[in-house]
Design a protein around this motif. Structure first.
Motif, PDB file in Angstrom:
ATOM      1  N   LEU A  15       0.842  -1.197   0.000  1.00 37.09           N
ATOM      2  CA  LEU A  15       0.000   0.000   0.000  1.00 37.09           C
ATOM      3  C   LEU A  15       0.877   1.248   0.000  1.00 37.09           C
ATOM      4  O   LEU A  15       0.670   2.167  -0.797  1.00 37.09           O
ATOM      5  CB  LEU A  15      -0.922   0.000   1.219  1.00 37.09           C
ATOM      6  CG  LEU A  15      -1.773   1.229   1.441  1.00 37.09           C
ATOM      7  CD1 LEU A  15      -2.673   1.502   0.243  1.00 37.09           C
ATOM      8  CD2 LEU A  15      -2.605   1.065   2.693  1.00 37.09           C
ATOM      9  N   GLY A  16       1.869   1.274   0.849  1.00 34.58           N
ATOM     10  CA  GLY A  16       2.771   2.423   0.904  1.00 34.58           C
ATOM     11  C   GLY A  16       3.554   2.616  -0.376  1.00 34.58           C
ATOM     12  O   GLY A  16       3.838   3.735  -0.783  1.00 34.58           O
ATOM     13  N   ALA A  17       3.880   1.520  -1.048  1.00 36.48           N
ATOM     14  CA  ALA A  17       4.672   1.600  -2.270  1.00 36.48           C
ATOM     15  C   ALA A  17       3.842   1.957  -3.503  1.00 36.48           C
ATOM     16  O   ALA A  17       4.370   2.481  -4.475  1.00 36.48           O
ATOM     17  CB  ALA A  17       5.380   0.267  -2.511  1.00 36.48           C
ATOM     18  N   HIS A  18       2.537   1.691  -3.470  1.00 38.26           N
ATOM     19  CA  HIS A  18       1.701   1.841  -4.664  1.00 38.26           C
ATOM     20  C   HIS A  18       0.524   2.786  -4.462  1.00 38.26           C
ATOM     21  O   HIS A  18      -0.429   2.750  -5.226  1.00 38.26           O
ATOM     22  CB  HIS A  18       1.186   0.477  -5.116  1.00 38.26           C
ATOM     23  CG  HIS A  18       2.281  -0.483  -5.436  1.00 38.26           C
ATOM     24  ND1 HIS A  18       3.063  -0.382  -6.566  1.00 38.26           N
ATOM     25  CD2 HIS A  18       2.768  -1.553  -4.751  1.00 38.26           C
ATOM     26  CE1 HIS A  18       3.955  -1.353  -6.582  1.00 38.26           C
ATOM     27  NE2 HIS A  18       3.802  -2.070  -5.481  1.00 38.26           N
ATOM     28  N   GLU A  19       0.582   3.615  -3.455  1.00 34.53           N
ATOM     29  CA  GLU A  19      -0.538   4.512  -3.142  1.00 34.53           C
ATOM     30  C   GLU A  19      -0.622   5.629  -4.183  1.00 34.53           C
ATOM     31  O   GLU A  19       0.087   6.619  -4.114  1.00 34.53           O
ATOM     32  CB  GLU A  19      -0.354   5.104  -1.742  1.00 34.53           C
ATOM     33  CG  GLU A  19      -1.506   5.954  -1.304  1.00 34.53           C
ATOM     34  CD  GLU A  19      -1.327   6.478   0.104  1.00 34.53           C
ATOM     35  OE1 GLU A  19      -2.161   7.295   0.495  1.00 34.53           O
ATOM     36  OE2 GLU A  19      -0.382   6.093   0.803  1.00 34.53           O
ATOM     37  N   GLN A  20      -1.481   5.433  -5.175  1.00 39.44           N
ATOM     38  CA  GLN A  20      -1.699   6.443  -6.204  1.00 39.44           C
ATOM     39  C   GLN A  20      -3.059   6.197  -6.857  1.00 39.44           C
ATOM     40  O   GLN A  20      -3.599   5.096  -6.753  1.00 39.44           O
ATOM     41  CB  GLN A  20      -0.582   6.410  -7.239  1.00 39.44           C
ATOM     42  CG  GLN A  20      -0.400   5.088  -7.922  1.00 39.44           C
ATOM     43  CD  GLN A  20       0.819   5.091  -8.806  1.00 39.44           C
ATOM     44  OE1 GLN A  20       1.247   6.116  -9.288  1.00 39.44           O
ATOM     45  NE2 GLN A  20       1.388   3.916  -9.035  1.00 39.44           N
ATOM     46  N   PRO A  21      -3.640   7.204  -7.506  1.00 38.52           N
ATOM     47  CA  PRO A  21      -4.942   7.024  -8.141  1.00 38.52           C
ATOM     48  C   PRO A  21      -4.955   5.831  -9.098  1.00 38.52           C
ATOM     49  O   PRO A  21      -3.985   5.575  -9.815  1.00 38.52           O
ATOM     50  CB  PRO A  21      -5.142   8.331  -8.904  1.00 38.52           C
ATOM     51  CG  PRO A  21      -4.334   9.329  -8.146  1.00 38.52           C
ATOM     52  CD  PRO A  21      -3.131   8.565  -7.660  1.00 38.52           C
ATOM     53  N   GLY A  22      -6.035   5.083  -9.064  1.00 39.01           N
ATOM     54  CA  GLY A  22      -6.200   3.929  -9.941  1.00 39.01           C
ATOM     55  C   GLY A  22      -5.696   2.624  -9.353  1.00 39.01           C
ATOM     56  O   GLY A  22      -5.981   1.553  -9.881  1.00 39.01           O
ATOM     57  N   THR A  23      -4.976   2.679  -8.244  1.00 37.49           N
ATOM     58  CA  THR A  23      -4.439   1.462  -7.631  1.00 37.49           C
ATOM     59  C   THR A  23      -5.526   0.735  -6.849  1.00 37.49           C
ATOM     60  O   THR A  23      -6.307   1.342  -6.135  1.00 37.49           O
ATOM     61  CB  THR A  23      -3.291   1.806  -6.659  1.00 37.49           C
ATOM     62  OG1 THR A  23      -2.268   2.460  -7.389  1.00 37.49           O
ATOM     63  CG2 THR A  23      -2.732   0.570  -5.979  1.00 37.49           C
ATOM     64  N   VAL A  24      -5.568  -0.581  -7.003  1.00 35.03           N
ATOM     65  CA  VAL A  24      -6.454  -1.436  -6.219  1.00 35.03           C
ATOM     66  C   VAL A  24      -5.595  -2.558  -5.643  1.00 35.03           C
ATOM     67  O   VAL A  24      -4.942  -3.275  -6.387  1.00 35.03           O
ATOM     68  CB  VAL A  24      -7.582  -2.049  -7.080  1.00 35.03           C
ATOM     69  CG1 VAL A  24      -8.448  -2.979  -6.251  1.00 35.03           C
ATOM     70  CG2 VAL A  24      -8.429  -0.965  -7.726  1.00 35.03           C
ATOM     71  N   LEU A  25      -5.574  -2.682  -4.336  1.00 35.50           N
ATOM     72  CA  LEU A  25      -4.886  -3.785  -3.667  1.00 35.50           C
ATOM     73  C   LEU A  25      -5.928  -4.653  -2.980  1.00 35.50           C
ATOM     74  O   LEU A  25      -6.807  -4.125  -2.292  1.00 35.50           O
ATOM     75  CB  LEU A  25      -3.905  -3.273  -2.615  1.00 35.50           C
ATOM     76  CG  LEU A  25      -2.719  -2.480  -3.115  1.00 35.50           C
ATOM     77  CD1 LEU A  25      -1.915  -1.943  -1.936  1.00 35.50           C
ATOM     78  CD2 LEU A  25      -1.835  -3.326  -3.999  1.00 35.50           C
ATOM     79  N   THR A  26      -5.843  -5.967  -3.159  1.00 34.48           N
ATOM     80  CA  THR A  26      -6.795  -6.877  -2.533  1.00 34.48           C
ATOM     81  C   THR A  26      -6.043  -8.025  -1.884  1.00 34.48           C
ATOM     82  O   THR A  26      -5.238  -8.689  -2.535  1.00 34.48           O
ATOM     83  CB  THR A  26      -7.795  -7.434  -3.559  1.00 34.48           C
ATOM     84  OG1 THR A  26      -8.445  -6.350  -4.221  1.00 34.48           O
ATOM     85  CG2 THR A  26      -8.848  -8.305  -2.887  1.00 34.48           C
ATOM     86  N   LEU A  27      -6.309  -8.248  -0.607  1.00 31.77           N
ATOM     87  CA  LEU A  27      -5.761  -9.373   0.140  1.00 31.77           C
ATOM     88  C   LEU A  27      -6.848 -10.439   0.173  1.00 31.77           C
ATOM     89  O   LEU A  27      -7.973 -10.162   0.575  1.00 31.77           O
ATOM     90  CB  LEU A  27      -5.375  -8.946   1.557  1.00 31.77           C
ATOM     91  CG  LEU A  27      -4.817 -10.016   2.489  1.00 31.77           C
ATOM     92  CD1 LEU A  27      -3.493 -10.548   1.952  1.00 31.77           C
ATOM     93  CD2 LEU A  27      -4.642  -9.461   3.887  1.00 31.77           C
ATOM     94  N   THR A  28      -6.521 -11.656  -0.301  1.00 30.64           N
ATOM     95  CA  THR A  28      -7.510 -12.730  -0.336  1.00 30.64           C
ATOM     96  C   THR A  28      -7.058 -13.908   0.502  1.00 30.64           C
ATOM     97  O   THR A  28      -5.880 -14.034   0.845  1.00 30.64           O
ATOM     98  CB  THR A  28      -7.748 -13.221  -1.784  1.00 30.64           C
ATOM     99  OG1 THR A  28      -6.531 -13.742  -2.305  1.00 30.64           O
ATOM    100  CG2 THR A  28      -8.280 -12.107  -2.675  1.00 30.64           C
TER     101      THR A  28
END
Length: 53
Positions: A15-28
């Motif tokens: 999250l800290g490395a990719h925090e920018q508009p359009g980013t979606v992170l999902t933990l499954t």
């Protein structure tokens, strides 16, 4: 198998490395062949934690 605490640490790290508009992170999690989201994050919507099944 990844321990839950390790997965959470990586989620926050990414999250800290990719925090920018359009980013979606999902933990499954996958249990018995079924995959479901545990938490997700978008720049626009912030952190969403899934309800336990």
């Amino acid at each position: 198998m990844v321990k839950p605490e390790v997965a959470d640490e990586k989620f926050v790290e990414w999250l800290g490395a990719h925090e920018q508009p359009g980013t979606v992170l999902t933990l499954t999690v996958t249990i018995g062949g079924m995959t479901r989201p545990v938490k997700s994050w978008t720049h626009e919507g912030g952190l969403q934690v899934a309800k336990a099944a």
